[in-house]
Enzyme design. Structure first.
Site, PDB file in Angstrom:
ATOM      1  N   SER A  49      41.059 -28.010  17.559  1.00 29.46           N
ATOM      2  CA  SER A  49      42.504 -27.905  17.422  1.00 29.46           C
ATOM      3  C   SER A  49      43.265 -28.976  18.214  1.00 29.46           C
ATOM      4  O   SER A  49      43.106 -30.167  17.970  1.00 29.46           O
ATOM      5  CB  SER A  49      42.914 -26.497  17.832  1.00 29.46           C
ATOM      6  OG  SER A  49      44.270 -26.280  17.610  1.00 29.46           O
TER       7      SER A  49
ATOM      8  N   ASP B 233      47.174 -26.328  11.956  1.00 31.64           N
ATOM      9  CA  ASP B 233      47.583 -24.937  11.755  1.00 31.64           C
ATOM     10  C   ASP B 233      48.826 -24.588  12.577  1.00 31.64           C
ATOM     11  O   ASP B 233      49.275 -23.444  12.568  1.00 31.64           O
ATOM     12  CB  ASP B 233      46.438 -23.941  12.008  1.00 31.64           C
ATOM     13  CG  ASP B 233      45.891 -24.001  13.419  1.00 31.64           C
ATOM     14  OD1 ASP B 233      46.366 -24.836  14.223  1.00 31.64           O
ATOM     15  OD2 ASP B 233      44.971 -23.214  13.711  1.00 31.64           O
TER      16      ASP B 233
ATOM     17  N   GLU C 282      53.781 -17.471  16.666  1.00 33.03           N
ATOM     18  CA  GLU C 282      53.728 -17.670  18.109  1.00 33.03           C
ATOM     19  C   GLU C 282      54.728 -18.772  18.433  1.00 33.03           C
ATOM     20  O   GLU C 282      54.993 -19.650  17.603  1.00 33.03           O
ATOM     21  CB  GLU C 282      52.326 -18.097  18.535  1.00 33.03           C
ATOM     22  CG  GLU C 282      51.313 -16.974  18.414  1.00 33.03           C
ATOM     23  CD  GLU C 282      49.978 -17.325  19.047  1.00 33.03           C
ATOM     24  OE1 GLU C 282      49.467 -16.482  19.783  1.00 33.03           O
ATOM     25  OE2 GLU C 282      49.451 -18.420  18.807  1.00 33.03           O
TER      26      GLU C 282
ATOM     27  N   ASN D  23      54.303 -21.298  20.006  1.00 35.78           N
ATOM     28  CA  ASN D  23      53.673 -22.615  19.903  1.00 35.78           C
ATOM     29  C   ASN D  23      53.668 -23.177  18.476  1.00 35.78           C
ATOM     30  O   ASN D  23      53.185 -24.282  18.238  1.00 35.78           O
ATOM     31  CB  ASN D  23      52.253 -22.568  20.475  1.00 35.78           C
ATOM     32  CG  ASN D  23      51.346 -21.598  19.704  1.00 35.78           C
ATOM     33  OD1 ASN D  23      51.559 -21.313  18.533  1.00 35.78           O
ATOM     34  ND2 ASN D  23      50.324 -21.093  20.378  1.00 35.78           N
TER      35      ASN D  23
ATOM     36  N   ARG E  57      48.905 -13.930  32.362  1.00 37.41           N
ATOM     37  CA  ARG E  57      47.742 -13.477  31.577  1.00 37.41           C
ATOM     38  C   ARG E  57      46.611 -14.498  31.724  1.00 37.41           C
ATOM     39  O   ARG E  57      46.881 -15.692  31.926  1.00 37.41           O
ATOM     40  CB  ARG E  57      48.104 -13.297  30.100  1.00 37.41           C
ATOM     41  CG  ARG E  57      48.683 -14.532  29.448  1.00 37.41           C
ATOM     42  CD  ARG E  57      48.904 -14.328  27.961  1.00 37.41           C
ATOM     43  NE  ARG E  57      47.681 -14.526  27.200  1.00 37.41           N
ATOM     44  CZ  ARG E  57      47.204 -15.715  26.829  1.00 37.41           C
ATOM     45  NH1 ARG E  57      47.830 -16.829  27.139  1.00 37.41           N
ATOM     46  NH2 ARG E  57      46.089 -15.798  26.133  1.00 37.41           N
TER      47      ARG E  57
ATOM     48  N   SER F 235      44.026 -17.030  30.372  1.00 41.27           N
ATOM     49  CA  SER F 235      43.928 -17.802  29.129  1.00 41.27           C
ATOM     50  C   SER F 235      42.670 -17.398  28.372  1.00 41.27           C
ATOM     51  O   SER F 235      41.658 -17.031  28.969  1.00 41.27           O
ATOM     52  CB  SER F 235      43.861 -19.287  29.466  1.00 41.27           C
ATOM     53  OG  SER F 235      43.273 -19.992  28.409  1.00 41.27           O
TER      54      SER F 235
ATOM     55  N   THR G 244      41.377 -19.636  26.234  1.00 42.53           N
ATOM     56  CA  THR G 244      40.749 -20.893  25.823  1.00 42.53           C
ATOM     57  C   THR G 244      40.442 -21.832  26.979  1.00 42.53           C
ATOM     58  O   THR G 244      39.753 -22.823  26.810  1.00 42.53           O
ATOM     59  CB  THR G 244      41.674 -21.668  24.851  1.00 42.53           C
ATOM     60  OG1 THR G 244      42.875 -21.996  25.548  1.00 42.53           O
ATOM     61  CG2 THR G 244      42.013 -20.872  23.615  1.00 42.53           C
TER      62      THR G 244
ATOM     63  N   ARG H  94      47.642 -18.116  33.030  1.00 42.23           N
ATOM     64  CA  ARG H  94      48.918 -18.701  32.615  1.00 42.23           C
ATOM     65  C   ARG H  94      50.085 -17.868  33.156  1.00 42.23           C
ATOM     66  O   ARG H  94      50.007 -16.646  33.221  1.00 42.23           O
ATOM     67  CB  ARG H  94      49.014 -18.757  31.102  1.00 42.23           C
ATOM     68  CG  ARG H  94      47.975 -19.646  30.493  1.00 42.23           C
ATOM     69  CD  ARG H  94      48.382 -20.180  29.143  1.00 42.23           C
ATOM     70  NE  ARG H  94      47.241 -20.756  28.445  1.00 42.23           N
ATOM     71  CZ  ARG H  94      46.723 -21.953  28.696  1.00 42.23           C
ATOM     72  NH1 ARG H  94      47.227 -22.726  29.628  1.00 42.23           N
ATOM     73  NH2 ARG H  94      45.671 -22.389  28.028  1.00 42.23           N
TER      74      ARG H  94
HETATM   75  C1  16G Z   1      44.255 -20.054  20.438  1.00 43.57           C
HETATM   76  C2  16G Z   1      44.894 -19.149  19.416  1.00 43.57           C
HETATM   77  C3  16G Z   1      46.397 -19.255  19.496  1.00 43.57           C
HETATM   78  C4  16G Z   1      46.858 -18.924  20.901  1.00 43.57           C
HETATM   79  C5  16G Z   1      46.116 -19.764  21.909  1.00 43.57           C
HETATM   80  C6  16G Z   1      46.404 -19.256  23.293  1.00 43.57           C
HETATM   81  C7  16G Z   1      44.146 -18.622  17.187  1.00 43.57           C
HETATM   82  C8  16G Z   1      43.708 -19.162  15.887  1.00 43.57           C
HETATM   83  N1  16G Z   1      44.469 -19.522  18.083  1.00 43.57           N
HETATM   84  O1  16G Z   1      44.560 -21.386  20.189  1.00 43.57           O
HETATM   85  O2  16G Z   1      46.941 -18.350  18.589  1.00 43.57           O
HETATM   86  O3  16G Z   1      48.208 -19.140  21.051  1.00 43.57           O
HETATM   87  O4  16G Z   1      44.720 -19.668  21.701  1.00 43.57           O
HETATM   88  O5  16G Z   1      45.677 -19.992  24.208  1.00 43.57           O
HETATM   89  O6  16G Z   1      44.176 -17.424  17.411  1.00 43.57           O
HETATM   90  P1  16G Z   1      45.476 -19.463  25.670  1.00 43.57           P
HETATM   91  O7  16G Z   1      44.786 -18.125  25.590  1.00 43.57           O
HETATM   92  O8  16G Z   1      44.665 -20.534  26.316  1.00 43.57           O
HETATM   93  O9  16G Z   1      46.838 -19.331  26.287  1.00 43.57           O
HETATM   94 MG    MG Z   2      45.279 -25.548  15.842  1.00 44.02          MG
END
Ligand code: 16G
Ligand code: MG
Length: 552
Positions: free
Chosen positions: A68, A287, A378, A380, A506, A508, A510, A515
């Site tokens: 992404s 996306d 969202e 974002n 919260r 993260s 990813t 955050r």
């Molecule tokens: C991912 C999620 C997105 C969310 C982001 C939050 C999908 C397809 N993608 O990119 O929706 O806003 O994670 O990231 O669900 P974070 O948990 O690192 O804040």
């Molecule tokens: Mg993306």
């Protein structure tokens, strides 16, 4: 194929993708993400998992290879379920298990899953459709997924470079016997552009609306694909493309793209700085989308997912009312990151019910399905609209039934065309852009008219590194922090000192960070509140590295 022979095939293939690293992987909100060099075995194993999922669901499953908005050396993978949804939560745990188990235990893990879900027909030649973004590592990782699929005697179908939403669309087309559309790229473009041209007619500019948008492709797949779209759209929408250096340039998402613009509230490099010109940026797998413009003083004005959601929801509600089908419900779904001013505007001015759910598309999508017309975004810029079959059927009936007033039948027809313009399977930057352009055109608005609907509360996003981000747990759609003990009380007490203050924390899904979000009446106050809350997280949740700086 008998069990013994699939085992031989996969045991052989497994040798090609041994697990060389110790790193524990977790299937998070967007699947697995890591440095591409860590992912060979994970991809192979996701190929295996996808076949098992396809056999269990008796349907086509998708696998998308992308990271992404992450930088180019990263990559990732996510599994797409039969109706285009994200992989079901209970299988996320299986995905994590598959990715982490040692080579010697892989076969046992496969058998465990087969047993748990009673997957009997191991000979079924189920299809797994695979797509990838433009990262140089993606072809190699695709091969690993395909070998995984083949190892369990599934049928891999490689769609090559596609956007994430295109892959979701292909999966749904295949699983609905093509009722949703043709499972080809051409079918995708045709469906969207036909609907777009039909709704907008031959009047390309209207009032203050001009048919030109500056488009930042983030040097990724969103740039590559818009080239085809431009041809199909002709003069109806002129897309001036920037940041379209694609494979191997190293520039993917670099100082550009939707995430950069939203997170840093910064105008992207590569796009000409023309005052008041309508601009949009997509992310690395197309996306997400955000809009923005520069004013005469070169300040950036951002129109993010919250703005997009309100623009769309207001327009759809108006048409829904005009259909005369009074029982159809509409709702808007946001996360805690939605600007407080947007929530207030939707609730009090648009009179549309708002639901707040946890971060991650699966949560938003799921909630949106509870309405006949469910708009979700969202902040974002990731979102779309879903329509119930009931709503679609009622509208189709009314179009055909001449006993209803012509205005009602026209409203139904318009909504049905809008549905064709929308990728209901998942947030889709290209489809969202066409929908936004359609609404601005109908409203005869320039981008400042759109912005004038409400005024965002200043806000600030921060991250804090901690020893273990999982010590932070939350409830109430992430708005309340449950652990560590006492942290929520501290946040409440800080927030209470600010005019229009709001803040939440919260972990993260990813990145290995916590955050922090804060908003308040002025930017200085929002910055200060965010920093104070970040400091509390650092102190109470095991902060590591340099402590956040709190302004005096
Ligand atoms: C991912 C999620 C997105 C969310 C982001 C939050 C999908 C397809 N993608 O990119 O929706 O806003 O994670 O990231 O669900 P974070 O948990 O690192 O804040
Ligand atoms: Mg993306």
């Amino acid at each position: 194929m008998a069990n013994s022979s699939y085992r031989t095939v996969y045991a052989f293939a497994r040798e090609m993708y041994p697990k060389r690293i110790k790193l524990e992987m977790q299937y998070g909100t967007a699947g697995f993400r890591s440095k591409a060099s860590n992912l060979d075995h994970v991809m192979y194993r996701m190929g295996l998992l996808a076949v098992l999922r396809a056999r269990y669901k008796k349907a086509v499953i998708g696998v998308m290879i992308t990271a992404s908005h992450n930088p180019e050396p990263d990559n990732g993978v996510k599994v797409v379920d039969p109706q285009g949804e994200m992989l079901e939560q209970s299988w996320e745990a299986w995905a994590t298990k598959f990715a982490n188990v040692v080579d010697e235990k892989l076969e046992d893990t496969i058998n465990e899953l087969i047993k748990e879900f009673d997957i009997g027909n191991m000979g079924d030649r189920v299809e797994v459709v695979i797509g990838r973004d433009t990262r140089p590592s993606s072809p190699h990782l695709t091969k690993a997924v395909m070998d995984g699929v083949l190892a369990l005697a599934g049928k891999p179908i490689d769609y090559g470079i596609v956007t994430t939403p295109q892959l979701h669309y292909f999966v749904v087309c295949k699983n609905t016997n093509r009722r949703y559309g043709q499972p080809t790229e051409e079918g995708y473009y045709r469906k969207l552009t036909n609907a777009f041209k039909k709704i907008r007619g031959n009047n390309y500019t209207c009032g203050k609306y001009t048919n030109k948008v500056l488009y930042d492709g983030a040097n990724g797949v969103g740039a590559k694909k818009v080239k085809y779209l431009k041809e199909a759209l002709g003069e109806s929408l002129i897309i001036d493309m920037y940041n379209d250096e694609i494979i191997g340039s190293g520039k993917l998402n670099y100082l550009c793209g939707a995430d950069h613009v939203k997170t840093h509230q910064d105008f992207p490099v590569g796009v000409p700085r023309i005052p008041n010109a309508r601009c949009c940026s997509v992310d690395g797998d197309a996306d997400r989308i955000v809009y923005y413009y520069l004013d005469d003083k070169e300040n950036i004005h951002l129109l993010d997912g919250d703005r997009i959601a309100t623009l769309i929801a207001d327009y759809l509600r108006e048409h829904l009312t005009a259909t005369g089908i009074s029982e159809l419900t509409i709702g808007l779904v946001q996360t805690a990151y939605a600007n407080g001013a947007s929530t207030e505007y939707i609730t009090n001015h648009l009179n549309i019910p708002v639901a707040c759910v946890s971060t991650g598309i699966k949560h938003l999508h799921h909630q949106a399905l509870t309405y006949d017309v469910g708009v979700y975004f969202e902040a974002n810029g990731h979102g779309t609209v879903v329509f119930s079959n009931y709503a679609k059927d009622r509208m189709k009936d009314r179009v055909k039934n001449e006993s209803f007033p012509i205005q009602q039948r026209e409203a139904c027809e318009k909504l049905l065309s809008l549905i064709d313009l929308i990728n209901e399977t998942v947030g889709d930057a290209i489809s969202d852009m066409l929908l936004i352009e359609t609404i601005l055109h109908a409203r005869e608005w320039d981008i400042t008219d759109w912005e004038a609907c409400y005024k965002d509360l200043p806000n600030r996003l921060m991250k804090v590194s901690v020893k273990d981000r999982n010590v932070i747990t939350t409830t109430d759609a992430e708005r309340i922090c449950q652990t560590p003990d006492g942290l929520q009380d501290e946040i409440d007490s800080l927030v209470s000192r600010y005019n229009k203050g709001r803040s939440f924390v919260r972990p993260s899904g990813t990145e290995d960070v916590v955050r922090v979000y804060a908003e308040a009446k002025s930017q200085e106050e929002a910055n200060k509140l965010a920093a104070e809350v970040a400091m509390k997280v650092y102190e109470m949740a095991g902060g590591v590295g340099t402590a956040p700086e709190v302004p005096a």
